[in-house]
Design an enzyme around this catalytic site. Structure first.
Site, PDB file in Angstrom:
ATOM      1  N   HIS A 152       5.671   2.383  -0.296  1.00 13.71           N
ATOM      2  CA  HIS A 152       6.612   2.337   0.826  1.00 13.71           C
ATOM      3  C   HIS A 152       6.495   0.974   1.503  1.00 13.71           C
ATOM      4  O   HIS A 152       5.398   0.423   1.614  1.00 13.71           O
ATOM      5  CB  HIS A 152       6.286   3.439   1.849  1.00 13.71           C
ATOM      6  N   ASP A 188       9.692  11.156  -0.988  1.00  9.85           N
ATOM      7  CA  ASP A 188      10.407  11.626  -2.185  1.00  9.85           C
ATOM      8  C   ASP A 188       9.487  12.259  -3.222  1.00  9.85           C
ATOM      9  O   ASP A 188       9.973  12.819  -4.211  1.00  9.85           O
ATOM     10  CB  ASP A 188      11.150  10.442  -2.833  1.00  9.85           C
TER      11      ASP A 188
HETATM   12  C1  SDX Z   1      12.520   5.834   0.663  1.00 12.76           C
HETATM   13  O1  SDX Z   1      12.334   2.260   4.049  1.00 12.76           O
HETATM   14  C2  SDX Z   1      12.280   3.513   4.224  1.00 12.76           C
HETATM   15  O2  SDX Z   1      11.881   3.990   5.272  1.00 12.76           O
HETATM   16  C3  SDX Z   1      12.726   4.366   3.039  1.00 12.76           C
HETATM   17  C4  SDX Z   1      12.539   5.862   3.174  1.00 12.76           C
HETATM   18  C5  SDX Z   1      13.411   6.440   4.266  1.00 12.76           C
HETATM   19  O3  SDX Z   1      13.054   7.507   4.772  1.00 12.76           O
HETATM   20  O4  SDX Z   1      14.502   5.867   4.519  1.00 12.76           O
HETATM   21  O5  SDX Z   1      11.187   6.147   3.460  1.00 12.76           O
HETATM   22  C6  SDX Z   1      12.937   6.575   1.880  1.00 12.76           C
HETATM   23  O6  SDX Z   1      13.288   5.052   0.152  1.00 12.76           O
HETATM   24  C7  SDX Z   1      11.113   6.018   0.151  1.00 12.76           C
HETATM   25  C8  SDX Z   1      10.797   5.101  -1.068  1.00 12.76           C
HETATM   26  C9  SDX Z   1      11.355   5.761  -2.317  1.00 12.76           C
HETATM   27  N1  SDX Z   1      11.225   4.860  -3.478  1.00 12.76           N
HETATM   28  C10 SDX Z   1      10.332   5.086  -4.442  1.00 12.76           C
HETATM   29  O7  SDX Z   1       9.505   5.994  -4.425  1.00 12.76           O
HETATM   30  C11 SDX Z   1      10.453   4.131  -5.632  1.00 12.76           C
HETATM   31  C12 SDX Z   1       9.059   3.679  -6.040  1.00 12.76           C
HETATM   32  N2  SDX Z   1       8.540   2.816  -5.009  1.00 12.76           N
HETATM   33  C13 SDX Z   1       8.791   1.398  -5.112  1.00 12.76           C
HETATM   34  O8  SDX Z   1       9.872   0.966  -5.828  1.00 12.76           O
HETATM   35  C14 SDX Z   1       8.363   0.596  -3.900  1.00 12.76           C
HETATM   36  O9  SDX Z   1       7.148   1.080  -3.511  1.00 12.76           O
HETATM   37  C15 SDX Z   1       9.296   0.552  -2.698  1.00 12.76           C
HETATM   38  C16 SDX Z   1      10.665   0.109  -3.082  1.00 12.76           C
HETATM   39  C17 SDX Z   1       9.371   1.884  -2.060  1.00 12.76           C
HETATM   40  C18 SDX Z   1       8.698  -0.444  -1.703  1.00 12.76           C
HETATM   41  O10 SDX Z   1       8.784  -1.683  -2.278  1.00 12.76           O
HETATM   42  P1  SDX Z   1       8.147  -3.001  -1.576  1.00 12.76           P
HETATM   43  O11 SDX Z   1       7.584  -2.691  -0.253  1.00 12.76           O
HETATM   44  O12 SDX Z   1       9.170  -4.085  -1.670  1.00 12.76           O
HETATM   45  O13 SDX Z   1       6.932  -3.282  -2.504  1.00 12.76           O
HETATM   46  P2  SDX Z   1       7.020  -4.030  -3.912  1.00 12.76           P
HETATM   47  O14 SDX Z   1       8.126  -3.447  -4.741  1.00 12.76           O
HETATM   48  O15 SDX Z   1       7.014  -5.496  -3.671  1.00 12.76           O
HETATM   49  O16 SDX Z   1       5.624  -3.582  -4.578  1.00 12.76           O
HETATM   50  C19 SDX Z   1       4.401  -4.204  -4.158  1.00 12.76           C
HETATM   51  C20 SDX Z   1       3.460  -4.055  -5.363  1.00 12.76           C
HETATM   52  C21 SDX Z   1       4.080  -4.603  -6.647  1.00 12.76           C
HETATM   53  O17 SDX Z   1       2.991  -4.920  -7.478  1.00 12.76           O
HETATM   54  P3  SDX Z   1       2.573  -6.523  -7.628  1.00 12.76           P
HETATM   55  O18 SDX Z   1       3.856  -7.277  -7.931  1.00 12.76           O
HETATM   56  O19 SDX Z   1       1.981  -6.871  -6.275  1.00 12.76           O
HETATM   57  O20 SDX Z   1       1.576  -6.543  -8.755  1.00 12.76           O
HETATM   58  O21 SDX Z   1       3.229  -2.651  -5.606  1.00 12.76           O
HETATM   59  C22 SDX Z   1       3.747  -2.312  -6.890  1.00 12.76           C
HETATM   60  C23 SDX Z   1       4.742  -3.398  -7.270  1.00 12.76           C
HETATM   61  O22 SDX Z   1       4.843  -3.505  -8.693  1.00 12.76           O
HETATM   62  N3  SDX Z   1       4.399  -1.001  -6.726  1.00 12.76           N
HETATM   63  C24 SDX Z   1       4.315   0.009  -7.575  1.00 12.76           C
HETATM   64  C25 SDX Z   1       5.033   1.050  -6.991  1.00 12.76           C
HETATM   65  N4  SDX Z   1       5.538   0.653  -5.819  1.00 12.76           N
HETATM   66  C26 SDX Z   1       5.142  -0.628  -5.655  1.00 12.76           C
HETATM   67  N5  SDX Z   1       3.688   0.105  -8.783  1.00 12.76           N
HETATM   68  C27 SDX Z   1       3.815   1.314  -9.405  1.00 12.76           C
HETATM   69  N6  SDX Z   1       4.488   2.382  -8.899  1.00 12.76           N
HETATM   70  C28 SDX Z   1       5.111   2.281  -7.696  1.00 12.76           C
HETATM   71  N7  SDX Z   1       5.775   3.303  -7.200  1.00 12.76           N
END
Ligand code: SDX
Length: 428
Positions: free
Chosen positions: A307, A364
């Site tokens: 998140h 989620d």
């Molecule tokens: C919602 O914003 C809100 O409040 C949203 C929400 C709401 O109520 O409105 O809470 C609802 O959208 C919840 C999130 C649902 N999405 C997911 O579950 C999809 C999986 N999660 C990710 O795609 C990610 O965690 C995000 C999009 C939620 C957050 O992305 P960020 O903050 O931009 O973080 P990032 O993508 O830059 O990741 C940081 C690191 C990366 O690794 P490195 O490049 O540092 O090596 O963490 C890793 C990412 O690869 N990473 C994950 C991961 N989420 C982040 N690795 C594996 N699995 C994951 N789920």
């Protein structure tokens, strides 16, 4: 105490920027005059460090895993209130008394039908149209049926469009589902609760009476409360920026629905179940999948984890996980998907990759397990999220209009070609 200041040193120039402090001690450097004073703009892709507004609606402490709507902890609202009560709180800023809630409920109940011609719209959609596409299209089309309530600056028109949206989105979402399975549309039954009516629109047929299961009704009501607002997330920021052009509320909400559809945002709940099903169908162990999710060579992610704001547990995930066990037990359902989800959570929470990146279950991760158990088809998970988030989008849109606000128009840093001369096409 005089307001704090931040100093910015740039070349020979030193400027002071005001620091504003919120009611929960959050602090922000106000850069409203930065470009005028220095010629500089800021750059913050994804706005991870940038606040777009001051807001009285929702407070999140990502480090502590705290979520409040209008000052009320989400845990207390989930335990003591219903979804329409929470919707009233978000939109009006305070909890309703009994008379106010009854009046609000009565008004919503009496706007649940949609214009008969709307059905023609659905008929034009392909059977396999994703319900989120239908929901955003139909919500936008509400502006064509209700030209009398489009002015965002007219309080009377705004109030009627709010009640129409809250009342009609469940009907529209249910009709999108019914169209996809070739079943007739049911008319709303206004003697039922908000959620009971939605369940009947979704699952009833004209062939037999439909009895609302109170366990299912309460579970969906809880899920809608937990999804109702979440400060300046992707879809809410979309509603605000689209609304800042002073387009009507239906158009701004339609844009929010589209933003929510994305798999990184509200579409994640559907992706989580697809992930759990794939693990079950491929006979993968939880460890095998977690290793895939960690690998840069694999596009798999542990959907429902991570998140932008929560760097600790998402409090909603804790509530939903407990509710998942409760609902499945009361429905007498054994869920292999829930078992896999619990295993993945246990593995990830002990795994250095997730610990270092502060990746925890989000809203989620478990919600789809409940939706699946109560018979909600996977492509209806995100429309359910949209129905829940609607009062939050509306409250945020209202708050923007309550204050003087500029049209949303971020700056950029141009990195493209410098000036070039156009050559004749035969000389290129
Ligand atoms: C919602 O914003 C809100 O409040 C949203 C929400 C709401 O109520 O409105 O809470 C609802 O959208 C919840 C999130 C649902 N999405 C997911 O579950 C999809 C999986 N999660 C990710 O795609 C990610 O965690 C995000 C999009 C939620 C957050 O992305 P960020 O903050 O931009 O973080 P990032 O993508 O830059 O990741 C940081 C690191 C990366 O690794 P490195 O490049 O540092 O090596 O963490 C890793 C990412 O690869 N990473 C994950 C991961 N989420 C982040 N690795 C594996 N699995 C994951 N789920």
């Amino acid at each position: 105490m005089p307001p704090e200041k931040a100093e910015l040193r740039y070349g020979e120039q030193v400027i002071e920027l005001p620091v504003i402090e919120g009611s929960q001690s959050e602090r922000a450097v106000d850069i409203s005059n930065l470009r005028a004073e220095t010629g500089l703009v800021t750059l913050d892709p994804g706005y991870a460090n940038t606040g777009s507004c001051e807001s009285n609606i929702t407070f999140i402490d990502g480090e502590q895993g705290i979520l409040h709507y209008r000052g009320y902890p989400i845990e207390a609202l989930a335990e003591h209130c219903g979804f329409l009560e929470v919707s009233y709180l978000l939109v009006n800023g305070r909890l309703p008394n009994r008379a106010e809630l009854d009046e609000f409920t009565h008004s919503i109940r009496n706007h649940t039908m949609i214009h008969e011609d709307f059905r023609l719209f659905f008929r034009a959609l392909p059977k396999d149209a994703h319900p989120m596409a239908a929901c955003s299209a139909m919500v936008s089309a509400l502006a064509t049926f209700y030209p009398d309530s489009l002015d965002p600056r007219d309080p009377t028109e705004v109030e009627i469009s709010i009640h129409r949206l809250l009342a009609k989105l469940p009907t529209i979402a249910a009709y999108a589902y019914k169209h996809s399975i070739g079943q007739p549309f049911m008319y709303p039954e206004n003697s039922l609760s908000y959620v009971g009516n939605f369940l009947r629109l979704m699952f009833a047929t004209p062939c037999e009476d439909f009895v609302v299961d109170p366990v299912v009704e309460k579970a969906v009501d809880l899920l809608l409360i937990l999804h109702a607002d979440h400060e300046q997330n992707c879809s809410t920021s979309t509603v605000r920026i689209v609304g800042s052009s002073h387009v009507n509320l239906f158009a701004a909400i339609s844009a929010g629905i589209n933003a929510l559809w994305g798999p990184r945002h509200g579409g994640a709940n559907q992706e989580v179940i697809a992930m759990l099903r794939a693990i079950a169908d491929e006979g993968l162990t939880g460890r095998e999948f977690v290793e895939r999710a960690k690998s840069r060579d694999d596009t798999s992610r542990l959907m429902g984890f991570g998140h932008r704001v929560y760097k600790n547990f998402d409090p909603r995930a804790k509530i939903i996980k407990k509710a998942a066990f409760d609902v499945l037990e009361r429905l007498g359902i054994h869920s292999r998907l829930l078992e896999i989800a619990v295993e993945l959570e246990e593995l990830a929470l002990k795994d250095d990759y997730f610990i270092k990146r502060n990746l925890y279950p989000n809203v989620d991760f478990y919600s789809g397990v409940i939706y699946t158990a109560i018979g909600t088809p996977e492509n209806m998970f995100t429309p359910n999220f949209a129905i829940g988030r609607l009062p939050g989008w509306i409250a945020q849109w209202l708050e923007m209009h309550e204050h003087r606000h500029k049209i949303g128009r971020p700056r950029q840093i141009y990195t493209g070609a410098t000036q070039r001369a156009v050559t004749k096409i035969d000389e290129r």
